[in-house]
Write a protein that holds these residues in place. Structure first.
Motif, PDB file in Angstrom:
ATOM      1  N   ALA A  32       0.851  -1.181   0.000  1.00  0.00           N
ATOM      2  CA  ALA A  32       0.000   0.000   0.000  1.00  0.00           C
ATOM      3  C   ALA A  32       0.891   1.237   0.000  1.00  0.00           C
ATOM      4  CB  ALA A  32      -0.882   0.003   1.241  1.00  0.00           C
ATOM      5  N   ILE A  33       0.506   2.220  -0.770  1.00  0.00           N
ATOM      6  CA  ILE A  33       1.315   3.428  -0.852  1.00  0.00           C
ATOM      7  C   ILE A  33       0.426   4.666  -0.770  1.00  0.00           C
ATOM      8  CG2 ILE A  33       3.256   2.488  -2.153  1.00  0.00           C
ATOM      9  CD1 ILE A  33       1.824   3.474  -4.658  1.00  0.00           C
ATOM     10  N   ASP A  34       1.042   5.799  -0.522  1.00  0.00           N
ATOM     11  CA  ASP A  34       0.292   7.041  -0.374  1.00  0.00           C
ATOM     12  C   ASP A  34       0.286   7.861  -1.650  1.00  0.00           C
ATOM     13  OD1 ASP A  34      -0.027   6.449   2.331  1.00  0.00           O
ATOM     14  OD2 ASP A  34       1.937   7.325   2.775  1.00  0.00           O
ATOM     15  N   ASP A  35       1.373   7.738  -2.403  1.00  0.00           N
ATOM     16  CA  ASP A  35       1.563   8.644  -3.510  1.00  0.00           C
ATOM     17  C   ASP A  35       1.860   7.834  -4.771  1.00  0.00           C
ATOM     18  OD1 ASP A  35       2.427  11.467  -4.496  1.00  0.00           O
ATOM     19  OD2 ASP A  35       4.046  10.120  -5.078  1.00  0.00           O
ATOM     20  N   VAL A  36       1.265   8.233  -5.877  1.00  0.00           N
ATOM     21  CA  VAL A  36       1.425   7.428  -7.105  1.00  0.00           C
ATOM     22  C   VAL A  36       2.888   7.227  -7.495  1.00  0.00           C
ATOM     23  CG1 VAL A  36      -0.806   7.672  -8.252  1.00  0.00           C
ATOM     24  CG2 VAL A  36       0.872   9.535  -8.411  1.00  0.00           C
TER      25      VAL A  36
ATOM     26  N   GLU B 294      -1.161  20.210 -12.516  1.00  0.00           N
ATOM     27  CA  GLU B 294      -0.204  21.271 -12.763  1.00  0.00           C
ATOM     28  C   GLU B 294       1.212  20.768 -12.566  1.00  0.00           C
ATOM     29  OE1 GLU B 294      -0.854  25.149 -10.705  1.00  0.00           O
ATOM     30  OE2 GLU B 294      -2.952  24.697 -11.214  1.00  0.00           O
ATOM     31  N   GLY B 295       2.134  21.360 -13.269  1.00  0.00           N
ATOM     32  CA  GLY B 295       3.547  21.066 -13.012  1.00  0.00           C
ATOM     33  C   GLY B 295       4.023  19.746 -13.559  1.00  0.00           C
ATOM     34  N   GLY B 296       3.323  19.222 -14.556  1.00  0.00           N
ATOM     35  CA  GLY B 296       3.755  17.961 -15.140  1.00  0.00           C
ATOM     36  C   GLY B 296       2.994  16.789 -14.553  1.00  0.00           C
ATOM     37  N   VAL B 297       2.835  15.763 -15.338  1.00  0.00           N
ATOM     38  CA  VAL B 297       2.064  14.603 -14.916  1.00  0.00           C
ATOM     39  C   VAL B 297       2.979  13.633 -14.158  1.00  0.00           C
ATOM     40  CG1 VAL B 297       0.620  12.699 -15.694  1.00  0.00           C
ATOM     41  CG2 VAL B 297       0.733  14.820 -17.043  1.00  0.00           C
ATOM     42  N   PRO B 298       2.628  13.329 -12.901  1.00  0.00           N
ATOM     43  CA  PRO B 298       3.474  12.363 -12.185  1.00  0.00           C
ATOM     44  C   PRO B 298       3.561  11.047 -12.964  1.00  0.00           C
ATOM     45  CG  PRO B 298       1.851  13.337 -10.712  1.00  0.00           C
ATOM     46  CD  PRO B 298       1.501  13.792 -12.101  1.00  0.00           C
ATOM     47  N   LEU B 299       4.761  10.549 -13.073  1.00  0.00           N
ATOM     48  CA  LEU B 299       4.993   9.301 -13.785  1.00  0.00           C
ATOM     49  C   LEU B 299       4.090   8.181 -13.255  1.00  0.00           C
ATOM     50  CD1 LEU B 299       6.700   7.913 -15.908  1.00  0.00           C
ATOM     51  CD2 LEU B 299       8.569   7.775 -14.262  1.00  0.00           C
ATOM     52  N   GLY B 300       3.891   8.179 -11.942  1.00  0.00           N
ATOM     53  CA  GLY B 300       3.055   7.149 -11.329  1.00  0.00           C
ATOM     54  C   GLY B 300       1.624   7.189 -11.820  1.00  0.00           C
ATOM     55  N   LEU B 301       1.140   8.412 -12.062  1.00  0.00           N
ATOM     56  CA  LEU B 301      -0.219   8.565 -12.559  1.00  0.00           C
ATOM     57  C   LEU B 301      -0.336   7.974 -13.969  1.00  0.00           C
ATOM     58  CD1 LEU B 301      -2.954   9.749 -11.790  1.00  0.00           C
ATOM     59  CD2 LEU B 301      -2.221  11.944 -12.752  1.00  0.00           C
TER      60      LEU B 301
END
Ligand code: FES
Ligand code: FE2
Lengths: 118, 378
Positions: free
Chosen positions: A21-25, A72-79
Motif C-alpha cells: 500500500a502506498i500514499d503517492d502514485v 499542474e507542473g507535469g504529470v506524475p509518472l506514477g499517474l
C-alpha cells in the motif's frame, strides 16, 4: 479490514505474491525500481482509486496529454502508470514505453518523474 | 528499566550483561534519519555483508550486481573461475557501467564494458582496451599521436572490493582494510561449511518492503518469545520448550525441534530447525522439516523502511507441490512478522519511548543491540 486492505493505492508483484500500500502514485514507481533491481520482476497496480473519471486516449502520448490538462507542473509518472495499467500495461512496461518516447523527443521531464508532451 | 520520553530521563548504554540489567539500544537509533546515514559507514561499509550465492553464477563471465546502501558492486566469476567483486564505477570518468542485474537473473559478459566511452575491462578488473580516441591525439593540436601516454592496464583498472565466502555464500566488505570474514564469522564458518549448501539451487526469491527500521525486524527474527501468540501454524509440531539459543560474537542461532522432520537421507538436517543470524543483516534458515534452506537479506531503504529479500534453496529449482506449500507457509510467517514489526515501529516512532528494555531470555536481541552500539561507537 486491516490498514493494508483499506488503502486506495496498492501495487503488487505477482511473482513475489507481495502487495504494498502506498500514499503517492510516484511511490509506486520507486517501489517498482527497487523491486526490479533486486528481482528483475515487473510490478503492477492492484488497486488505484483515483478521483475523476477514467482517462480517454489510446496511446501513451495522448494519455499523457489528457492528464496534463488535469494536473499542474507535469504529470506524475506514477499517474501515467495507473492510466496505462487500466489499459493492461505493467508499471515496467509503461516505464519502458515512456523512456522510448523521451528518447524520441516526444516527452520531457519538467521535474524529476513528472512528464509533459512536447 | 524502561525510559519514557518525559523530558527528564536520559538514555543509558546497552547493558553489558543482560542478565543483570536490561537496557535496549535507545529508541532514536531506530528512528533517526541521521543514524541511517551513519550506519552506511559504521555498519554496512565496515562489516562483511552478504552479496549472493555462488551457484547463481557458474560460468566465467557470469555476474550479478548487489547494492549496499548507495554503493553498487558487480560480483563476477572470472576466467579462472574465481569470484571477484568490483565497484560498478568506470575508471575513466566514473560512469555506472552495468545495469542492475539481480542474482535471480544474472548476466554474462566476456569483459566489463562501460557504455559511456567504451572503456573495456577484463574480468579480473584490468583495463583491456579503449577506443582509438583515447590512443591518438587527432583532435588535440598540441599533442602528437606517439606522445599519447599508454594506459597501464592494472593502474587504470576497476576498483576491486574485498570478497570472501562461507561455502557458496559470497560476502563483500567495502572497507579498505577489513577484518577477515573468518574472524567476523568465527565458528559459524565451519558450522555452515559442514552442510552441503552448494548442492542446492535457488528456487524462489520473494522481496517485500516493510515499514520499519531494519533492526526492528532483525530483533524480531532473533527471538521466538512472540511465536506462541503470533505464529499459530508454525509452532504446531514444534517443541518450543526444547529450543535453545546460542550467542557468539557476531552471530546467534535459534534451535528448534520438530516433532517430525524430513528423511535424513536427503535432508541437510533432520527434525531440527536452526535459524542463524549473522551480523549485520544476513540470516540462514535451516528448516529441519524441508530438504532445503533459506536466506534473508535485511536491507535498509531508509530509517523507517527495509526490504526483506527472501531466497529459497532446494535440491531442484523446480519445486514439488509439497515444497511449494512449504514456501507459502514461510511467506505467511513473514507476513505475520511484518504486521508485528510495523506495529512495534509505529509505537517507536511516536516518540513516547526513549529506551526500551529487554527480557532476560532476549540475549540474542541484546547481542544485536550491543553490536549496533559497538559499531556506532567504534
Ligand atoms: S566513463 Fe566509462 S568510458 Fe568514459
Ligand atoms: Fe517480485
Amino acid at each position: 479490514m486491516n490498514q493494508r486492505e483499506r488503502a486506495r493505492l496498492v501495487v503488487t508483484c505477482p511473482d513475489c505474491a507481495v502487495r504494498k500500500a502506498i500514499d503517492d502514485v510516484n511511490e509506486a514507481v520507486a517501489f517498482h525500481r527497487r523491486h526490479r533491481a533486486i528481482t528483475g520482476h515487473d510490478v503492477e497496480w492492484e488497486r488505484a482509486e483515483l478521483e475523476g473519471a477514467s482517462i480517454p486516449g489510446e496511446d501513451l502520448r495522448s494519455v499523457i496529454a489528457e492528464l496534463e490538462a488535469r494536473v499542474e507542473g507535469g504529470v506524475p509518472l506514477g499517474l501515467v502508470t495507473v492510466a496505462m495499467g487500466e489499459r493492461g500495461m505493467t508499471i515496467g512496461e509503461t516505464l519502458d514505453a515512456v523512456r522510448e518516447l523521451r528518447m524520441e523527443g516526444k516527452l520531457y521531464e519538467p521535474r524529476d518523474d513528472h512528464l509533459r508532451v512536447t | 528499566m524502561t525510559r519514557w520520553n518525559d523530558g527528564t530521563d536520559a538514555t543509558a548504554s546497552v547493558s553489558p550483561d543482560i542478565t543483570d540489567e536490561t537496557n535496549a539500544l535507545p529508541a532514536k537509533y531506530f528512528t533517526d534519519p541521521a543514524v541511517h546515514e551513519m550506519e552506511q559507514e559504521t555498519v554496512f561499509s565496515r562489516y562483511w555483508v552478504y552479496a549472493g550465492h555462488e551457484n547463481a553464477i557458474r560460468e566465467p563471465g557470469d555476474y550479478f550486481t548487489r547494492t549496499v546502501g548507495d554503493r553498487q558492486v558487480i560480483v563476477v566469476r572470472d576466467k579462472d573461475r574465481g569470484m571477484r567483486a568490483f565497484y560498478n564505477v568506470c575508471a575513466h570518468r566514473g560512469s555506472k557501467m552495468v545495469d542492475d542485474t539481480p542474482m535471480t537473473d544474472p548476466g554474462n559478459a566476456n569483459g566489463i564494458r562501460c557504455p559511456y566511452h567504451l572503456w573495456t575491462y577484463e574480468l579480473d578488473g584490468d583495463l583491456r582496451s579503449t577506443p582509438r580516441s583515447f590512443e591518438e591525439a587527432g583532435m588535440n593540436p598540441d599533442l602528437e599521436d606517439e606522445d599519447v601516454p599508454r594506459l597501464d592496464p592494472e593502474e587504470n583498472g576497476l576498483r576491486e572490493v574485498h570478497l570472501d565466502s562461507i561455502g557458496p555464500l559470497l560476502f563483500v566488505n567495502l572497507d579498505d582494510d577489513p577484518m577477515s570474514l573468518a574472524e567476523q564469522a568465527g565458528t559459524l564458518k565451519e558450522e555452515l561449511e559442514s552442510f552441503p549448501l552448494e548442492d542446492y539451487e535457488l528456487a524462489r526469491r520473494y522481496v517485500s518492503e516493510v515499514e520499519c527500521n531494519w533492526k526492528t525486524f532483525s530483533g524480531n527474527y532473533s527471538e521466538c518469545d512472540h511465536c506462541q501468540a503470533n505464529h499459530q501454524d508454525w509452532i504446531e509440531g514444534i517443541s518450543l520448550s526444547e529450543s535453545e539459543l546460542v550467542v557468539d560474537d557476531h552471530y546467534w542461532v535459534l534451535h528448534y525441534t520438530h516433532d517430525e522432520g524430513v528423511e535424513a537421507a536427503e535432508s541437510l538436517i533432520e527434525g531440527e530447525a536452526r535459524f542463524y543470524y549473522f551480523w549485520p543483516n544476513f540470516t540462514l534458515n535451516m528448516y529441519g522439516n524441508a530438504d532445503g534452506y533459506g536466506t534473508y537479506i535485511i536491507d535498509p531503504i531508509d530509517e523507517g523502511r527495509f526490504q526483506l529479500i527472501a531466497d529459497y534453496y532446494f535440491k531442484d529449482a523446480e519445486l514439488s507441490d509439497e515444497e511449494k506449500e512449504f514456501v507459502q507457509l514461510s511467506r505467511k510467517l513473514q507476513e505475520e512478522d511484518f504486521e508485528l514489526v510495523e506495529r512495534q515501529y509505529e509505537g517507536l516512532k511516536s516518540d513516547a519511548l526513549a529506551q526500551a528494555q529487554l527480557g532476560p531470555n532476549e540475549h540474542t536481541v541484546h547481542r544485536l543491540h550491543l553490536l549496533a552500539q559497538e559499531a556506532y561507537d567504534a
